[in-house]
Design an enzyme around this catalytic site. Structure first.
Site, short mmCIF file in Angstrom:
data_model
loop_
_atom_site.label_atom_id
_atom_site.label_comp_id
_atom_site.label_asym_id
_atom_site.label_seq_id
_atom_site.Cartn_x
_atom_site.Cartn_y
_atom_site.Cartn_z
N GLU A 191 0.87 -1.26 0.19
CA GLU A 191 0.02 0.00 -0.03
C GLU A 191 0.76 1.26 -0.06
O GLU A 191 0.45 2.46 0.62
CB GLU A 191 -0.92 0.13 1.15
CG GLU A 191 -1.94 -1.16 1.00
CD GLU A 191 -2.96 -1.26 2.32
OE1 GLU A 191 -2.78 -0.28 3.23
OE2 GLU A 191 -3.75 -2.05 2.47
N CYS A 192 1.98 1.33 -0.68
CA CYS A 192 2.85 2.26 -0.70
C CYS A 192 3.20 3.00 -2.27
O CYS A 192 2.64 2.38 -3.02
CB CYS A 192 4.22 1.73 -0.56
SG CYS A 192 5.71 2.79 -0.49
N MET A 193 3.17 4.19 -2.08
CA MET A 193 3.21 5.03 -3.50
C MET A 193 4.44 4.23 -4.33
O MET A 193 4.38 4.38 -5.63
CB MET A 193 3.36 6.55 -3.20
CG MET A 193 4.83 6.81 -2.83
SD MET A 193 4.84 8.62 -2.49
CE MET A 193 6.35 8.78 -3.56
#
Length: 176
Positions: free
Chosen positions: A54-56
């Protein structure tokens, strides 16, 4: 003179005994729960990376897979350790993480979820500490930090999280 000879012998003996560990001295559990003995990777260059879904930077999974498809196999392996320490961006369990990675068609090695900040596994203590690896100190400061390990199991360098897995620096190292 006698003290000098003793000092030289002591220094030479301790220098010989001060051998550093290599990646091949460690093992860890895969996302399926099996033990991976890193000694099985002897003779291969290895990229060790901490990941999050769920990270950019999560689209790096796709680039890691592209890198693996181009260079992976007999000479190169990617070992990914999911981690929730940075921004709480890997909240799922191992099953959820494995299912998530399927959308990127990940075929490189996925390890079980770890904590690097609170209780780093021995392999991460080794990767980040020059007193253990003999090469460098490198604090992991975000998701997708990449450690480059040579065929003999020695950590040689690392790339920051924002550096693409398809960077020239990494590709040039793989071509060496």
């Amino acid at each position: 003179m006698r003290n000098y000879i003793f000092f030289v012998l002591f220094f030479c003996t301790t220098t010989v005994l001060a051998q550093y560990k290599t990646l091949h001295d460690f093992s860890a559990r895969t996302i399926e729960g099996d033990t991976l003995h890193f000694s099985s990777l002897a003779g291969k260059k290895v990229l060790v990376v901490n990941t999050a879904s769920e990270c950019m930077l999560t689209p790096q999974y796709k680039k890691l897979q592209e890198l693996y498809e181009e260079y992976g196999g007999d000479d190169f392996e990617i070992v990914a350790f999911p981690c929730n320490d940075f921004g709480k961006q890997e909240p799922g369990d191992n099953k959820t993480i494995k299912e998530f990675c399927a959308q990127y068609e990940v075929s490189f090695t996925l390890m079980e979820k770890i904590s690097i900040k609170e209780n780093p596994p021995p392999v991460y203590r080794w990767l980040t500490n020059s007193e253990e690896n003999g090469t460098l100190d490198a604090k992991v400061w975000w998701n997708f930090q990449k450690f480059m390990v040579d065929e003999e199991g020695n950590v040689v360098d690392f790339l920051g999280p924002a550096t693409s897995p398809l960077s020239n620096k990494l590709k040039d190292w793989l071509k060496e």
